[in-house]
Design a protein around this motif. Structure first.
Motif, mmCIF file in Angstrom:
data_model
loop_
_atom_site.group_PDB
_atom_site.id
_atom_site.type_symbol
_atom_site.label_atom_id
_atom_site.label_comp_id
_atom_site.label_asym_id
_atom_site.label_seq_id
_atom_site.Cartn_x
_atom_site.Cartn_y
_atom_site.Cartn_z
ATOM 1 N N GLY A 7 0.146 4.360 -6.381
ATOM 2 C CA GLY A 7 0.039 2.913 -6.565
ATOM 3 C C GLY A 7 1.093 2.159 -5.774
ATOM 4 O O GLY A 7 0.809 1.104 -5.181
ATOM 5 N N ALA A 8 2.306 2.690 -5.741
ATOM 6 C CA ALA A 8 3.384 2.027 -4.992
ATOM 7 C C ALA A 8 3.068 1.994 -3.502
ATOM 8 O O ALA A 8 3.358 1.005 -2.815
ATOM 9 N N ALA A 9 2.468 3.072 -3.000
ATOM 10 C CA ALA A 9 2.110 3.113 -1.576
ATOM 11 C C ALA A 9 1.068 2.050 -1.241
ATOM 12 O O ALA A 9 1.099 1.456 -0.156
ATOM 13 N N LEU A 10 0.150 1.792 -2.172
ATOM 14 C CA LEU A 10 -0.907 0.813 -1.919
ATOM 15 C C LEU A 10 -0.438 -0.622 -2.141
ATOM 16 O O LEU A 10 -1.091 -1.564 -1.683
ATOM 17 N N ARG A 11 0.676 -0.779 -2.850
ATOM 18 C CA ARG A 11 1.187 -2.131 -3.110
ATOM 19 C C ARG A 11 2.162 -2.611 -2.037
ATOM 20 O O ARG A 11 2.581 -3.773 -2.054
ATOM 21 N N LYS A 12 2.535 -1.747 -1.121
ATOM 22 C CA LYS A 12 3.449 -2.160 -0.056
ATOM 23 C C LYS A 12 2.805 -3.247 0.799
ATOM 24 O O LYS A 12 1.587 -3.282 0.957
ATOM 25 N N PRO A 13 3.616 -4.139 1.370
ATOM 26 C CA PRO A 13 3.066 -5.233 2.184
ATOM 27 C C PRO A 13 2.187 -4.708 3.318
ATOM 28 O O PRO A 13 2.442 -3.643 3.884
ATOM 29 N N TYR A 14 1.177 -5.486 3.633
ATOM 30 C CA TYR A 14 0.246 -5.099 4.695
ATOM 31 C C TYR A 14 -0.127 -6.330 5.509
ATOM 32 O O TYR A 14 -0.718 -7.282 4.989
ATOM 33 N N ARG A 15 0.247 -6.330 6.766
ATOM 34 C CA ARG A 15 -0.081 -7.410 7.704
ATOM 35 C C ARG A 15 0.310 -8.794 7.184
ATOM 36 O O ARG A 15 -0.398 -9.771 7.398
ATOM 37 N N ARG A 16 1.392 -8.857 6.466
ATOM 38 C CA ARG A 16 1.914 -10.122 5.937
ATOM 39 C C ARG A 16 0.905 -10.857 5.057
ATOM 40 O O ARG A 16 0.957 -12.086 4.908
ATOM 41 N N ARG A 17 -0.019 -10.108 4.495
ATOM 42 C CA ARG A 17 -1.010 -10.723 3.618
ATOM 43 C C ARG A 17 -0.427 -10.930 2.228
ATOM 44 O O ARG A 17 0.399 -10.148 1.766
ATOM 45 N N LYS A 18 -0.879 -11.975 1.568
ATOM 46 C CA LYS A 18 -0.418 -12.234 0.209
ATOM 47 C C LYS A 18 -1.005 -11.227 -0.777
ATOM 48 O O LYS A 18 -0.370 -10.875 -1.768
ATOM 49 N N THR A 19 -2.229 -10.789 -0.506
ATOM 50 C CA THR A 19 -2.902 -9.836 -1.392
ATOM 51 C C THR A 19 -2.683 -8.420 -0.881
ATOM 52 O O THR A 19 -2.952 -8.124 0.287
ATOM 53 N N SER A 20 -2.191 -7.546 -1.741
ATOM 54 C CA SER A 20 -1.929 -6.157 -1.347
ATOM 55 C C SER A 20 -3.237 -5.386 -1.218
ATOM 56 O O SER A 20 -4.292 -5.814 -1.713
ATOM 57 N N LEU A 21 -3.158 -4.227 -0.574
ATOM 58 C CA LEU A 21 -4.324 -3.351 -0.499
ATOM 59 C C LEU A 21 -4.771 -2.950 -1.899
ATOM 60 O O LEU A 21 -5.970 -2.844 -2.176
#
Length: 329
Positions: A256-270
């Motif tokens: 879960g922590a890996a999927l919650r890391k920031p992605y492309r400066r998006r507000k919504t996580s993966l």
């Protein structure tokens, strides 16, 4: 691309003995529906034990007046053990019957492995990732080849929700959503089964196991491992459930922590975007209500998101168990 060989045997070689040797090597008779002149049998070897095989090894036996011919074939994605089996087959056929063989490496030359055999857990996780790669690829091929006709098949919203609900493109994209989630789910279920098999801390998962009569029958027949049967009792659709399931193997294994890391400066996580994707899937499957905003750009984003999320999960599991993830598929 494939790796092929041809063994030319002397006239004294008996076909019955050759077929018996092939069976002793673990090959099983297979049918491809093709009528090939001179071919008397096709066989296939695949070793599921310890996740050894990736693609398996094929054998064809041909009748010839000057003596039988045996061909072997494995695809480019073969594993260390597939290669070893192919070499072993060539050696034993030559030892028992004589003659010579030719491979891509030359006359009477065996293939050499490029590296040492991987850990079984690494192989199991790789096979799951490879299968996910192939599954997602089918969705992309479908999108490249589908065609729509008529003015209603708009590529963008008409501005009217009612009209968008009649758009065949929207219906097609929503049809694809359950398939995408199924491929996603199978990846995590397969990875969980592999990790469960080799994990030293699996008591919590075993306590939560719910085996049905069907699961037990599959295990008894050998079509499923006990770990896969246990994994079938867990849900692997929502990231929330996936994270909880893997923490049963070890609280420190935090996907879960890996999927919650920031992605492309998006507000919504993966994590959150895929939670919503799964929710849209459930609504569509159980009520028939479509996400009328699910146009092609949104679908492509969804495909990209789950691929990145799976890669993060794969790398997280690899780092935790101490193996190098492979993307050579």
């Amino acid at each position: 691309m494939s790796y092929t060989s041809e063994s030319v045997l002397p006239r004294s070689a008996k076909l019955a003995q050759l077929e018996e040797l092939v069976a002793l090597l673990g090959y099983r008779k297979s049918e491809d529906g093709l009528k090939v002149p001179g071919r008397i049998g096709s066989y296939f070897w695949y070793d599921q034990e310890e996740y050894r095989s990736y693609v398996g090894v094929e054998i064809d036996i041909y009748r010839r007046s000057r003596g039988p011919i045996v061909t072997t074939r494995s695809r480019v994605g073969r594993s260390y053990w597939d290669l070893t089996q192919q070499n072993k087959t060539l050696k034993l056929i030559r030892d028992f019957f004589g003659g010579h063989f030719t491979t891509d490496a030359g006359r009477n030359r065996y293939w050499r492995p490029d590296e040492r055999p991987p850990l079984p857990l690494a192989s199991g996780c790789f096979i799951a990732r490879w299968r996910f790669h192939n599954g997602l690829g089918r969705a992309r091929i479908y999108l490249m080849n589908r065609k729509f006709e008529g003015p209603i098949a708009r590529e963008k919203s008409s501005g009217l929700e009612f009209m968008d609900g009649l758009n065949p493109r929207i219906l097609s994209n929503n049809f694809l959503l359950p398939y995408i989630v199924a491929v996603w789910e199978d990846y995590f279920r397969s990875t969980f089964a592999a990790a469960l098999k080799y994990s030293k801390q699996r008591e919590s998962a075993l306590k939560r196991a719910r085996l049905s009569h069907s699961n037990l029958e599959q295990v008894a027949l050998g079509s499923h491992s006990i770990e896969r049967a246990i994994a079938d009792g867990f849900s692997f659709q929502r990231p929330t459930s996936i994270a909880e399931n893997f923490r049963l193997l070890d609280p420190k294994l935090d996907i879960g922590a890996a999927l919650r890391k920031p992605y492309r400066r998006r507000k919504t996580s993966l994590f959150d975007s895929i939670e919503q994707l799964v929710e849209d899937r459930h609504i569509f499957v159980h009520t028939g209500r479509m996400n009328v905003k699910f146009f092609d750009p949104q679908l492509q984003t969804a495909l990209s998101d789950i691929e990145v999320a799976v890669n993060r999960a794969y790398e997280c599991v690899a780092a935790y168990y101490g193996f190098v993830p492979s993307h050579d598929y």
